[in-house]
Design an enzyme around this catalytic site. Structure first.
Site, short mmCIF file in Angstrom:
data_model
loop_
_atom_site.label_atom_id
_atom_site.label_comp_id
_atom_site.label_asym_id
_atom_site.label_seq_id
_atom_site.Cartn_x
_atom_site.Cartn_y
_atom_site.Cartn_z
N GLY A 258 24.00 -55.71 37.53
CA GLY A 258 25.21 -55.40 38.28
C GLY A 258 25.48 -56.54 39.23
O GLY A 258 24.58 -57.33 39.54
N GLU B 43 18.30 -58.35 26.86
CA GLU B 43 19.25 -57.82 25.87
C GLU B 43 20.11 -58.90 25.22
O GLU B 43 20.76 -58.64 24.21
CB GLU B 43 20.14 -56.75 26.52
CG GLU B 43 21.17 -57.24 27.54
CD GLU B 43 20.60 -57.44 28.95
OE1 GLU B 43 19.38 -57.63 29.09
OE2 GLU B 43 21.39 -57.44 29.91
N LYS C 116 30.75 -50.04 17.39
CA LYS C 116 31.50 -50.61 16.27
C LYS C 116 30.59 -51.02 15.10
O LYS C 116 30.91 -50.75 13.94
CB LYS C 116 32.27 -51.85 16.75
CG LYS C 116 33.33 -52.32 15.81
CD LYS C 116 34.61 -51.58 16.08
CE LYS C 116 35.78 -52.05 15.28
NZ LYS C 116 37.00 -51.34 15.67
N CYS D 268 17.59 -57.19 35.85
CA CYS D 268 18.39 -57.93 36.81
C CYS D 268 18.65 -57.10 38.07
O CYS D 268 17.71 -56.84 38.81
CB CYS D 268 19.70 -58.41 36.15
SG CYS D 268 20.48 -59.72 37.10
N TYR D 269 19.86 -56.62 38.31
CA TYR D 269 20.07 -55.73 39.46
C TYR D 269 19.11 -54.55 39.39
O TYR D 269 18.62 -54.07 40.41
CB TYR D 269 21.52 -55.23 39.47
CG TYR D 269 21.89 -54.39 40.68
CD1 TYR D 269 22.30 -55.00 41.86
CD2 TYR D 269 21.82 -53.00 40.64
CE1 TYR D 269 22.62 -54.24 42.97
CE2 TYR D 269 22.16 -52.22 41.74
CZ TYR D 269 22.55 -52.85 42.91
OH TYR D 269 22.88 -52.10 44.01
N HIS E 170 17.51 -61.31 31.46
CA HIS E 170 18.19 -60.31 30.62
C HIS E 170 17.59 -60.29 29.21
O HIS E 170 17.95 -61.13 28.38
CB HIS E 170 19.69 -60.66 30.51
CG HIS E 170 20.45 -60.39 31.76
ND1 HIS E 170 21.02 -59.18 32.04
CD2 HIS E 170 20.72 -61.19 32.82
CE1 HIS E 170 21.63 -59.23 33.21
NE2 HIS E 170 21.46 -60.45 33.72
N SER F 139 45.48 -45.70 10.41
CA SER F 139 46.17 -46.98 10.61
C SER F 139 45.74 -48.01 9.58
O SER F 139 46.39 -49.02 9.40
CB SER F 139 45.86 -47.52 12.00
OG SER F 139 44.50 -47.92 12.05
N GLY F 140 44.59 -47.75 8.93
CA GLY F 140 44.05 -48.77 8.04
C GLY F 140 43.04 -49.65 8.75
O GLY F 140 42.39 -50.48 8.14
N GLY F 141 42.91 -49.49 10.06
CA GLY F 141 41.86 -50.21 10.81
C GLY F 141 40.50 -49.59 10.51
O GLY F 141 40.41 -48.52 9.89
N VAL F 142 39.44 -50.26 10.98
CA VAL F 142 38.08 -49.83 10.63
C VAL F 142 37.81 -48.40 11.11
O VAL F 142 37.32 -47.56 10.35
CB VAL F 142 37.04 -50.79 11.25
CG1 VAL F 142 35.63 -50.35 10.92
CG2 VAL F 142 37.28 -52.21 10.77
N ASP F 143 38.14 -48.11 12.36
CA ASP F 143 37.73 -46.82 12.94
C ASP F 143 38.40 -45.64 12.24
O ASP F 143 37.74 -44.68 11.85
CB ASP F 143 38.05 -46.77 14.44
CG ASP F 143 37.40 -47.92 15.20
OD1 ASP F 143 36.47 -48.54 14.65
OD2 ASP F 143 37.83 -48.19 16.32
N SER F 144 39.72 -45.71 12.09
CA SER F 144 40.39 -44.56 11.48
C SER F 144 40.03 -44.45 10.00
O SER F 144 39.97 -43.35 9.45
CB SER F 144 41.90 -44.60 11.70
OG SER F 144 42.51 -45.67 11.02
N SER F 145 39.76 -45.58 9.35
CA SER F 145 39.39 -45.53 7.94
C SER F 145 38.02 -44.88 7.73
O SER F 145 37.85 -44.04 6.85
CB SER F 145 39.37 -46.93 7.34
OG SER F 145 40.65 -47.50 7.40
#
Ligand code: XMP
Length: 516
Positions: A55, A171, A370, A82-83, A169, A223-229
């Site tokens: 942070g 990660e 994602k 870190c923080y 970090h 929509s044809g995007g990744v998520d809705s597909s």
């Protein structure tokens, strides 16, 4: 059986999602929660471990984000980053003060390989440092297990309470063995079983969808995007025959795109409704040149088309109360509300109608990142090109045809864009994260055969970015760019053709990715 869970408590650091993803890559379920989550809620979730994020604040400043110090007495292993390490030390009786020398970037760290989180590594490591404060006095019960030239407490350990902290970090990729350190924390300290895997996730989501929806029907805006597909493919598998996926083809898609979306869903057990609304949209957009006005018109028209379809389905099936949408975990985290039931703005295409009769949202992907959504899409056998698709704005090519939108001008752009995309596919170097052609509203003189032509100017844009908030242009070779330019000028015949191709080398900032 429930998955083991690791909580990522957020203190405002930019890497919270990365931490949560790393944990999941190690096959342990992670969830991000606010840093001040009450202890009762933490206990109720019974995590096997907790990670405190970084942070921007100074932990000793009044008003800096804190946690209940009793967190460190729960008996749950904790890793502070870190923080997070500073908060751990500050809350357990140590002292945090400004560094005499701040450290930024990849830094040599000497680690104690007898401590569990560095087990299996060599003593000389690289860690990404980014700090102006550090632990000057260790709390009781802690020992230092890593040092840099300027930071004597680059990692700390309280063996009795199983508390760890790293000033660097683990990660990020700039800490090359960071994932191993996180894995060690999970498996050697927290007792992880590694029970989180995408095959199980799919089975669980299928069961959840069936339990929620029963025999009822569900509407989805595709929509044809990744998520809705991926959402559509998952629902088709969970509730065959009960999903109505509405795909509004507004005529602002790239070349062949509408057909590709349709083909991807051809053999699935859903009612795929393709609404060819090109005329409707182009009529409304005739003569409009102002970008925000274009977006608004498209958003509104999208809603009207969607409403018409929902009305038609109602007549056929009775009232449908379930609306599905491809909300994913970052959308949930961004909105800051873990349980909110908001209708997601449909790729900024103005959102879905507010006055519709949906009372229940089906959002099976709302716990996934994602890359996990993509993995699920591969499991569900969606075409590869679909899953790796670059982002495409909801208003589509409307924001890439500068000035007036006509079918002919859209076609010019579609052809030029298809050539550019084909060449990028063949390009051997690292692919851009987003790339496209823009039809400018400038005309320029060219020579075609023996004739002077006065025709279109196309701009090419290719961006490398991780978050789409900032980005740099891709330094393609001149040979590559000139091949693309030659092909576009030679091959695009419609709409007067293209006389000139330019390459946009502006970064974001100062420019945006799209031209409009
Ligand atoms: P800018 O142009 O703001 O774009 O740098 C950042 C990212 O957002 C996408 N973009 C949009 N997406 N509706 C969308 O759904 C829009 O109106 C829109 N405008 C920009 C853009 O493609 C890039 O990925």
């Amino acid at each position: 059986m429930e998955n083991q869970l690791v909580l990522v408590l957020d203190f405002g650091g930019q890497y919270k999602e990365l931490i949560a993803r790393r944990v999941r890559e190690c096959k342990v379920l992670s969830q991000i929660k606010p840093g001040n989550l009450p202890l009762e809620e933490i206990r109720a979730l019974s995590p096997i471990g907790i990670i405190l994020t970084g942070g921007p604040d100074s932990v000793y400043r009044d008003g800096a984000p804190r946690c209940n110090p009793a967190l460190f007495d729960l008996g749950i292993p904790i890793l502070g980053i870190c923080y997070g390490i500073q908060l751990m030390a500050f809350s357990t009786g140590g002292t945090v003060s400004p560094c005499s020398v701040s450290e930024y970037g990849r830094t040599a760290v000497t680690v104690n390989t007898d401590s569990p989180i560095f087990s299996g590594l060599t003593a000389q490591q690289i860690g990404l440092m980014s700090h102006t404060d550090q632990i000057s006095v260790l709390p009781e019960g802690f020992v230092s297990i890593a040092q840099t030239e300027n930071c004597p407490n680059a990692a700390i350990w309280n063996p009795e309470k199983r508390l760890f902290g790293t000033q660097f970090h683990p990660e990020v990729e700039n800490t090359p063995n960071g994932t191993q350190m996180i894995r060690n924390f999970l498996y050697q300290v927290c007792g992880a079983r590694g029970d989180y895997d995408m095959r199980d996730v799919e089975q669980r989501l299928l069961a959840q969808i069936r339990a929620q929806v029963g025999k009822e029907h569900v509407i989805l805006g595709l929509s044809g995007g990744v998520d809705s597909s991926v959402c559509a493919a998952l629902l088709a598998k969970a509730i065959p025959g009960q999903l109505h996926a509405i795909f509004v083809d507004h005529g602002l898609m790239r070349k062949n795109e509408g057909d590709e979306v349709e083909a991807a869903f051809a053999n699935r057990d859903l009612d795929f409704i393709r609404v060819n609304a090109e005329d409707r949209f182009l009529t409304k957009l005739a003569g409009v040149t102002e970008p925000e006005r274009k977006r608004k018109i498209i958003g509104e028209e999208f809603i009207r088309v969607f409403e018409d379809q929902a009305k038609r389905l109602k007549e056929q099936y009775g009232r449908i109360r379930f609306l599905a949408q491809g909300t994913i975990y970052p959308d949930v985290i961004e909105s800051g509300a873990n349980n909110s039931a908001n209708i997601k703005s449909h790729h900024n295409v103005g959102g879905l109608p507010k006055n519709m009769e949906f009372t229940d949202l089906v959002e099976p992907l709302r716990g996934l990142f994602k890359d996990e959504v993509r993995a699920l899409g591969r499991q569900l056998k969606l075409p590869k090109a679909f899953i790796e698709r670059q982002p495409f704005p909801g208003p589509g090519l409307a924001v890439r045809v500068i000035g007036e939108l006509t079918r002919e001008r859209l076609d010019v752009l579609r052809e030029a864009d298809a050539i550019f995309r084909e060449e990028v596919r063949r390009y051997r170097g690292r692919k851009p994260d987003q790339y496209f052609a823009v039809l400018t509203d400038t005309k320029s003189v060219g020579v075609v055969g023996d004739f002077r032509a006065y025709s279109n100017v196309v701009a090419l844009r290719a961006i490398r970015t991780t978050d789409f908030m900032t980005g740099v242009y891709v330094p393609f070779s001149h040979a590559f760019l000139s091949r693309v330019a030659t092909r576009i000028v030679n091959e695009v015949k419609i709409g007067g053709g293209v006389s000139r191709v330019v390459y946009d080398i502006t970064g974001k900032p100062p420019a945006t990715i799209e031209w409009e």
